[in-house]
Write a protein that holds these residues in place. Structure first.
Motif, mmCIF file in Angstrom:
data_model
loop_
_atom_site.group_PDB
_atom_site.id
_atom_site.type_symbol
_atom_site.label_atom_id
_atom_site.label_comp_id
_atom_site.label_asym_id
_atom_site.label_seq_id
_atom_site.Cartn_x
_atom_site.Cartn_y
_atom_site.Cartn_z
ATOM 1 N N HIS A 197 48.016 61.271 53.136
ATOM 2 C CA HIS A 197 48.837 60.261 53.980
ATOM 3 C C HIS A 197 48.747 60.563 55.512
ATOM 4 O O HIS A 197 49.097 59.766 56.263
ATOM 5 C CB HIS A 197 50.037 60.104 53.333
ATOM 6 C CG HIS A 197 51.035 61.234 53.416
ATOM 7 N ND1 HIS A 197 51.401 61.797 52.397
ATOM 8 C CD2 HIS A 197 51.595 61.907 54.529
ATOM 9 C CE1 HIS A 197 52.205 62.798 52.721
ATOM 10 N NE2 HIS A 197 52.352 63.033 54.154
ATOM 11 N N ASN A 198 48.606 61.792 55.917
ATOM 12 C CA ASN A 198 48.593 62.228 57.145
ATOM 13 C C ASN A 198 47.341 62.040 57.981
ATOM 14 O O ASN A 198 47.215 62.415 59.106
ATOM 15 C CB ASN A 198 49.111 63.723 57.480
ATOM 16 C CG ASN A 198 50.492 63.766 57.501
ATOM 17 O OD1 ASN A 198 51.385 62.833 57.731
ATOM 18 N ND2 ASN A 198 50.904 64.961 57.081
ATOM 19 N N ARG A 199 46.278 61.552 57.267
ATOM 20 C CA ARG A 199 44.989 61.174 57.620
ATOM 21 C C ARG A 199 44.617 60.001 58.095
ATOM 22 O O ARG A 199 44.212 59.278 56.895
ATOM 23 C CB ARG A 199 43.968 62.151 56.831
ATOM 24 C CG ARG A 199 43.914 63.525 56.847
ATOM 25 C CD ARG A 199 43.597 64.251 58.269
ATOM 26 N NE ARG A 199 43.810 65.580 58.365
ATOM 27 C CZ ARG A 199 42.813 66.450 57.810
ATOM 28 N NH1 ARG A 199 41.565 66.009 57.624
ATOM 29 N NH2 ARG A 199 42.782 67.815 57.753
ATOM 30 N N ASN A 200 44.722 59.057 59.070
ATOM 31 C CA ASN A 200 44.298 57.787 59.611
ATOM 32 C C ASN A 200 44.884 56.847 58.318
ATOM 33 O O ASN A 200 44.222 55.906 58.007
ATOM 34 C CB ASN A 200 42.987 57.771 59.573
ATOM 35 C CG ASN A 200 42.318 58.983 60.583
ATOM 36 O OD1 ASN A 200 42.860 58.717 61.669
ATOM 37 N ND2 ASN A 200 41.164 59.341 60.215
ATOM 38 N N LEU A 201 46.063 57.031 57.890
ATOM 39 C CA LEU A 201 46.691 56.247 56.871
ATOM 40 C C LEU A 201 46.650 54.762 57.198
ATOM 41 O O LEU A 201 46.374 53.939 56.392
ATOM 42 C CB LEU A 201 47.764 56.743 56.441
ATOM 43 C CG LEU A 201 48.424 55.901 55.299
ATOM 44 C CD1 LEU A 201 47.729 56.092 54.015
ATOM 45 C CD2 LEU A 201 50.016 56.397 54.938
ATOM 46 N N ASP A 251 58.759 57.142 58.100
ATOM 47 C CA ASP A 251 58.323 55.722 58.754
ATOM 48 C C ASP A 251 57.129 55.371 58.365
ATOM 49 O O ASP A 251 56.511 54.631 58.115
ATOM 50 C CB ASP A 251 58.808 55.576 60.319
ATOM 51 C CG ASP A 251 57.848 56.754 61.092
ATOM 52 O OD1 ASP A 251 58.012 57.753 60.782
ATOM 53 O OD2 ASP A 251 57.314 56.150 62.027
ATOM 54 N N LEU A 252 56.125 56.701 58.474
ATOM 55 C CA LEU A 252 54.705 56.480 57.936
ATOM 56 C C LEU A 252 54.404 55.778 56.720
ATOM 57 O O LEU A 252 53.747 54.585 56.603
ATOM 58 C CB LEU A 252 53.864 57.627 58.311
ATOM 59 C CG LEU A 252 52.356 57.753 57.717
ATOM 60 C CD1 LEU A 252 51.611 56.976 58.753
ATOM 61 C CD2 LEU A 252 51.977 58.995 57.518
ATOM 62 N N TYR A 268 57.554 66.171 49.919
ATOM 63 C CA TYR A 268 58.379 67.006 51.002
ATOM 64 C C TYR A 268 57.691 66.868 52.336
ATOM 65 O O TYR A 268 58.559 67.397 53.358
ATOM 66 C CB TYR A 268 58.585 68.359 50.312
ATOM 67 C CG TYR A 268 57.312 69.181 50.166
ATOM 68 C CD1 TYR A 268 56.672 69.763 51.194
ATOM 69 C CD2 TYR A 268 56.812 69.408 48.898
ATOM 70 C CE1 TYR A 268 55.448 70.289 51.227
ATOM 71 C CE2 TYR A 268 55.445 70.014 48.599
ATOM 72 C CZ TYR A 268 54.863 70.494 49.769
ATOM 73 O OH TYR A 268 53.476 71.415 49.715
ATOM 74 N N GLU A 269 56.419 66.552 52.729
ATOM 75 C CA GLU A 269 55.812 66.738 53.732
ATOM 76 C C GLU A 269 56.451 65.669 54.638
ATOM 77 O O GLU A 269 56.595 65.757 55.886
ATOM 78 C CB GLU A 269 54.399 66.245 53.621
ATOM 79 C CG GLU A 269 53.583 67.470 53.004
ATOM 80 C CD GLU A 269 52.167 67.151 52.673
ATOM 81 O OE1 GLU A 269 51.232 67.611 53.003
ATOM 82 O OE2 GLU A 269 51.809 66.217 51.867
ATOM 83 N N PHE A 270 57.074 64.761 54.025
ATOM 84 C CA PHE A 270 57.559 63.466 54.813
ATOM 85 C C PHE A 270 58.882 63.987 55.580
ATOM 86 O O PHE A 270 59.239 63.879 56.619
ATOM 87 C CB PHE A 270 57.899 62.262 54.130
ATOM 88 C CG PHE A 270 56.606 61.526 53.702
ATOM 89 C CD1 PHE A 270 55.873 61.056 54.433
ATOM 90 C CD2 PHE A 270 56.512 61.329 52.193
ATOM 91 C CE1 PHE A 270 54.660 60.305 54.055
ATOM 92 C CE2 PHE A 270 55.454 60.846 51.799
ATOM 93 C CZ PHE A 270 54.415 60.411 52.801
ATOM 94 N N CYS A 321 53.626 51.062 53.175
ATOM 95 C CA CYS A 321 53.894 50.464 51.752
ATOM 96 C C CYS A 321 54.427 48.771 52.200
ATOM 97 O O CYS A 321 53.840 48.020 51.482
ATOM 98 C CB CYS A 321 55.171 51.220 51.217
ATOM 99 S SG CYS A 321 54.706 52.807 50.478
ATOM 100 N N GLU A 322 54.998 48.749 53.200
ATOM 101 C CA GLU A 322 55.356 47.448 53.528
ATOM 102 C C GLU A 322 54.063 46.700 54.012
ATOM 103 O O GLU A 322 54.065 45.288 53.898
ATOM 104 C CB GLU A 322 56.367 47.569 54.724
ATOM 105 C CG GLU A 322 57.874 47.984 54.531
ATOM 106 C CD GLU A 322 58.614 48.007 55.898
ATOM 107 O OE1 GLU A 322 58.049 47.546 56.819
ATOM 108 O OE2 GLU A 322 59.934 48.753 55.494
ATOM 109 N N PHE A 323 53.296 47.182 54.545
ATOM 110 C CA PHE A 323 51.839 46.454 55.008
ATOM 111 C C PHE A 323 51.016 46.151 53.838
ATOM 112 O O PHE A 323 50.664 45.090 53.703
ATOM 113 C CB PHE A 323 51.220 47.366 56.251
ATOM 114 C CG PHE A 323 49.827 46.742 56.540
ATOM 115 C CD1 PHE A 323 49.724 45.812 57.295
ATOM 116 C CD2 PHE A 323 49.002 47.227 55.783
ATOM 117 C CE1 PHE A 323 48.512 45.125 57.723
ATOM 118 C CE2 PHE A 323 47.604 46.963 55.978
ATOM 119 C CZ PHE A 323 47.507 45.734 57.095
#
Length: 267
Positions: free
Chosen positions: A157-161, A196-197, A187-189, A202-204
């Motif tokens: 999720h931290n790579r160009n999500l 917010d990422l 836990y990374e969030f 998920c909203e998008f």
């Protein structure tokens, strides 16, 4: 002969699946975000660590992950490519036994702990009841897996999500099937202070009528069920011996082949 192509349920040609490891407390917030947006995923749990430190208590897991998949991650999270085969077998089988008591269904998936695996481990997995195993090698693309026991995700999720999500949403060529597969640890969030990422993602991408939201094992089951369809030699009819419906594109018309039924593809 008709032109027959596999589609996802209801004729969709895109599937989104999520994959999160370790069964940690932050899964509570992540599952809530998924549920609000119609997104589904697989949670790979170390049964021997449940209830310790920041891990989900054993008695909470079934309710928390309802609607998603509980999957194995070994009992204690060792680097299994460095472990003797006897310990690998015990780590996986005992994790399955414990998680099946929690989940109430057969646990058939795995994510490799520490991303550790080798050919010998892959060859062992079918004998341990494992039908898929996720790596940590991100592809950056939306291809379907060629080998479910070496299932490479699209991205962490931290790579160009968000860029990948936008590209995925824009895919429209229905002669292909596309899969977006996101992995990580909830836990990374907390650590990165970037909830917010995943909320924005998920909203998008959630609640879209052209994307099938599925767990890892549902994708495996669906593809295996398609492969098990019994077509007439001229493809004029097909029998579905599986327990789930399979959807086909027949000369660009979407057709459902219901579980246990035989249908005429063309009259």
């Amino acid at each position: 002969m008709p032109k027959v192509l596999m589609t996802f349920p209801e004729g969709k040609h895109k599937v989104l699946t999520m994959s999160y490891d370790d069964g940690v407390a932050a899964d509570r917030k992540l599952v809530s975000i998924f549920n609000q947006n119609g997104i589904r995923g697989s949670f790979h749990v170390n049964s021997g660590l449940l209830g310790f430190e920041n891990r989900i208590p054993k008695e909470e897991a079934a309710q928390l992950y309802e609607g998603h998949e509980i999957s194995t991650h070994t009992v204690t999270h060792p680097t299994i490519a460095r472990s003797p085969k006897e310990q690998i077998i015990e780590e996986i089988i005992e994790d399955r036994k414990s998680l099946e008591k929690i989940a109430g269904y057969t646990v058939r998936g795995l994510s490799y702990p520490n991303g550790s695996y080798n050919r010998s481990i892959k060859e062992m997995l079918p004998f341990l009841g494992i039908e898929y195993a996720r790596t940590v090698h991100s592809t950056g693309d939306f291809s379907m897996p060629d080998d479910f026991l070496e299932w490479n995700p699209t991205c962490h999720h931290n790579r160009n999500l968000m860029k990948l999500a936008e590209d995925f949403a824009g895919l429209h060529k229905k002669q292909y099937l596309y899969m977006m597969y996101v992995w990580g640890h909830s836990y990374e969030f907390d650590n990165d202070q970037n909830w917010d990422l995943i909320e924005n993602f998920c909203e998008f991408i959630g609640n879209r009528n052209d994307i099938w939201n599925a767990t890892n094992i549902e994708i495996v089951d669906y593809i295996k069920a398609f492969q098990n369809l019994k077509f007439a030699a001229d493809s004029h009819f097909v029998y579905n011996p599986s327990a789930i419906s399979i959807w086909l594109s027949v000369d660009n018309t979407i057709v459902e082949v219901k579980a246990g039924k035989q249908i005429n593809i063309i009259d």
